[in-house]
Design an enzyme around this catalytic site. Structure first.
Site: not given
Lengths: 213, 356, 85
Positions: B124, B252, B286
């Site tokens: 990620c 994030h 995401h």
């Protein structure tokens, strides 16, 4: 002009053998990939039960770095954040991706496994190595069709130049199906004069990668 | 986004999941329609269509010449055309199309980039790490321009995996909120173009990519560090080398209990608890390897316009370390923006963007 | 019960790749997640999958999971109590 770094050690796992600094450390023909990896683990008396949970890419990267760093006291000589890991391969985590895909092919037996899924990213091998050796430095996983000594040299060199790392593990860790091939090398700013030191430059990396047992 | 709407919807698509799920998915017909202006969509996978659409748009508005020997193309992705894996051997695109290097090669040929492309696949943090890598290659004199595209798709492969991790939310994700219960997946593509010299024609030219560091927790391959160790190290190293006043942090903020808690700890340890923080995940989920790119593009937008976006889904603080989470959009002059990300494998990254 | 416990231990060793262990090394009364076997959060999720895959049993909440996955004994009790016969 800044002083060149050196390649203080290297380790290679390919063709049924483990080579460390020009020496064959272990050889076992005829074994399949899984037995070969387990054989290395047992031969060098590595005690790290998490090894058995890893996918093949992590096993290969873990073993390569384990033997690269054996008795080198890296943890004593560098702070965790000073050690970088820069790896590259061609197939990313496709080997284990296939494994995960198998668990979701059949809707009547649909049991995706978290322990398999977690390895469907190539950078997990960097994570495994960091956990094992308490490294908290820079880490990047690159994917290219072929090993690229020039790019890896340039990238790692600028990490040293910009003081991002004081020590770096770099190389190629590739596995797909029955195929495996790894070459990892340790780059430092200085080294003991008696060790088989080579200057860190694209040609020496090329030379190490092209070695055959 | 200004109307604070989310693109995350409840999807029922038996072809990629046995049960309904929340995700932000690009409309297939709309994508094909947009792509048809560029080329025949039938010839390209969903992943390739998204990446090419975004790159086509960015390159058409940039002065960078892909054929220039000083231009490098970097692809940031976790899984590429992973939807081909279900029928790996007999899919219509051929067996090799699933390889990430091959996806990058195809895009390279499409836009006639001269140099061999580079793929970064760092879970990620891929997108932010790709920008950091590109900036380093430029500052080392190895490239003049770096074109970075981040793309990932919502697939059965990834849905099933995150589901087995019990990390998918029961509604649109709620970053940093007390009632957050997981992440929502999204798909998308974003492109940033880095250049050694600013272009007069491009208003993005007044943003400079500053210092950045990545760091590993060295703790666990899936669970974030309880002390925010890796993220703290990355931010701390950055601030030591570039001691600026941070005006805004783009977190994030996935919406999982552990990630958001970890970020609040690392931000507090770095002494940045009063700096406004937001997460974009509540808007489009995401997007994995695309996340760092798309979110950085939004940071650039905020730096240009002075609009600091709110954190969609956030209502009531649900973290032990009180950081300054932006609930609703507000006006703020942003000179220094800190972009952070964390991911599987214990990886973390922090990157500074300056307005000059 | 004795048989189920033995079977569970074998299944746990296989599912969690505890290759250096034998069923006899696992104490069915001891907590699975404190030191002992060195299990982590992925292992806990994997045991959840095991219960579903081999016994058709679902764990509904995290609190419930903590109790059920406490030890081999607690897992066996959960299976015995909920088994569809």
């Amino acid at each position: 002009m800044k002083k060149s770094c050196i390649i203080s050690h290297y380790c290679q796992i390919r063709d049924h053998a483990v080579i460390g600094d020009d020496e064959t450390l272990y050889e076992r023909c005829g074994a399949d990939l899984s037995d070969f990896f387990t054989g290395i683990y047992q031969h060098f008396d590595i005690s790290y039960p998490k090894f058995y949970k890893m996918d093949n890419l992590c096993k290969l990267g873990f073993l390569s770095v384990e033997l690269l760093l054996m008795d080198r006291n890296i943890q004593q000589r560098y702070a965790g954040h000073e050690v970088g890991i820069i790896l590259m391969n061609a197939s990313s985590s496709l080997d284990n991706d296939r494994h995960h895909q198998q668990t979701i092919l059949d809707r009547s037996a649909y049991f995706p496994s978290p322990a398999v899924f977690v390895y469907t990213l190539p950078n997990i091998v960097i994570g495994e190595i960091c956990i094992r050796h308490k490294f908290t430095g820079e880490g990047t996983f690159f994917v290219r069709e072929r090993f690229d000594p020039l790019f890896l040299f340039n990238y790692v060199n600028q990490l040293f130049y910009q003081d991002v790392v004081q020590c770096c593990i770099a190389g190629w860790v590739e596995t797909l199906g029955d195929y495996y091939d790894s070459t990892v090398y340790l780059i430092e700013k200085t080294g003991k004069p008696d060790a088989g030191i080579t200057i860190f430059e694209p040609d020496t990396i090329k030379h190490i990668f092209a070695k055959e047992k | 986004m200004l109307a604070e709407m989310t693109g995350i919807r409840l999807k029922e698509d038996n072809s990629i999941a046995p049960a309904p799920f929340y995700a932000s998915v690009v409309d297939t017909a709309l994508l094909a329609e947009k792509f048809a202006v560029i080329d025949d969509p039938v010839q390209y996978t969903r992943f390739e269509q998204l990446a090419i659409c975004s790159l086509h748009d960015a390159l058409s508005r940039s002065d960078v010449d892909p054929a220039d020997p000083g231009t490098l193309f970097i692809l940031s992705t976790t899984k590429g055309s992973i939807d081909l894996l279900e029928k790996e051997k007999e899919n219509k695109f051929g067996q090799d199309r699933i390889h990430l290097w091959n996806a990058a090669r195809l895009i390279q040929r499409f836009f006639t980039f001269r140099n061999e492309p580079l793929v970064i696949s760092n879970a990620c943090i891929s997108g932010v790490q790709a920008i950091l890598t590109g900036a380093r290659l430029i500052s080392a004199g190895l490239s003049d321009n770096v074109v970075i595209n981040g793309t990932d798709i919502v697939s059965e492969f990834v849905l099933a995996g995150f589901n087995s991790f019990q990390s998918l939310s029961n509604g649109p994700c709620r970053p940093f909120d007390k009632s957050r219960d997981g992440l929502s997946l999204g798909e998308g593509s974003g492109t940033v173009v880095l250049s050694k010299t600013p272009f007069n024609s491009n208003r993005a030219g007044n943003i400079v990519v500053g210092e950045g560091f990545s760091s590993n927790d060295a703790n666990h391959i899936s669970g974030p560090s309880r002390t925010g160790e890796g993220l703290f190290i990355a931010i701390n190293r950055l601030l030591k080398k570039s001691p600026v006043e941070v005006d805004y942090i783009s977190a994030h903020g996935t919406g999982t209990p552990y990630n958001d808690e970890m970020e609040s700890i690392a931000i507090t340890r770095a002494g940045l608890q009063s700096v406004p923080v937001n997460s974009f995940k509540g808007y489009w989920g995401h997007t994995l390897g695309a996340a760092g790119i798309i979110e950085t593009v939004m940071c650039l937008y905020s730096m240009h316009t002075g609009v600091l976006f709110g954190t969609k889904g956030y209502n009531e603080p649900g973290i032990t370390h009180p950081i300054n989470i932006t609930g609703h959009s507000m006006k703020k002059d942003i000179k220094n923006c800190l972009k952070i990300a964390s991911g599987f494998g214990g990886c973390n990254v922090a990157l500074l963007l300056h307005k000059i | 019960m004795e048989q189920l416990i033995q079977k569970l231990k074998e299944e746990i060793i296989e599912a969690l790749n505890l290759s250096e262990m034998k069923p006899a090394d696992i104490d069915e009364k001891a907590p699975l997640f404190v030191d002992g076997l060195g299990l982590d959060s992925i292992d806990a999720l994997e045991l959840t999958v095991l219960l579903e895959k081999k016994y058709g049993l679902k764990i509904n909440t995290a609190e419930e999971g903590k109790k059920i996955l406490h030890s081999v004994n607690s897992m066996a009790e959960f299976i015995t109590a909920n088994k569809k016969s």
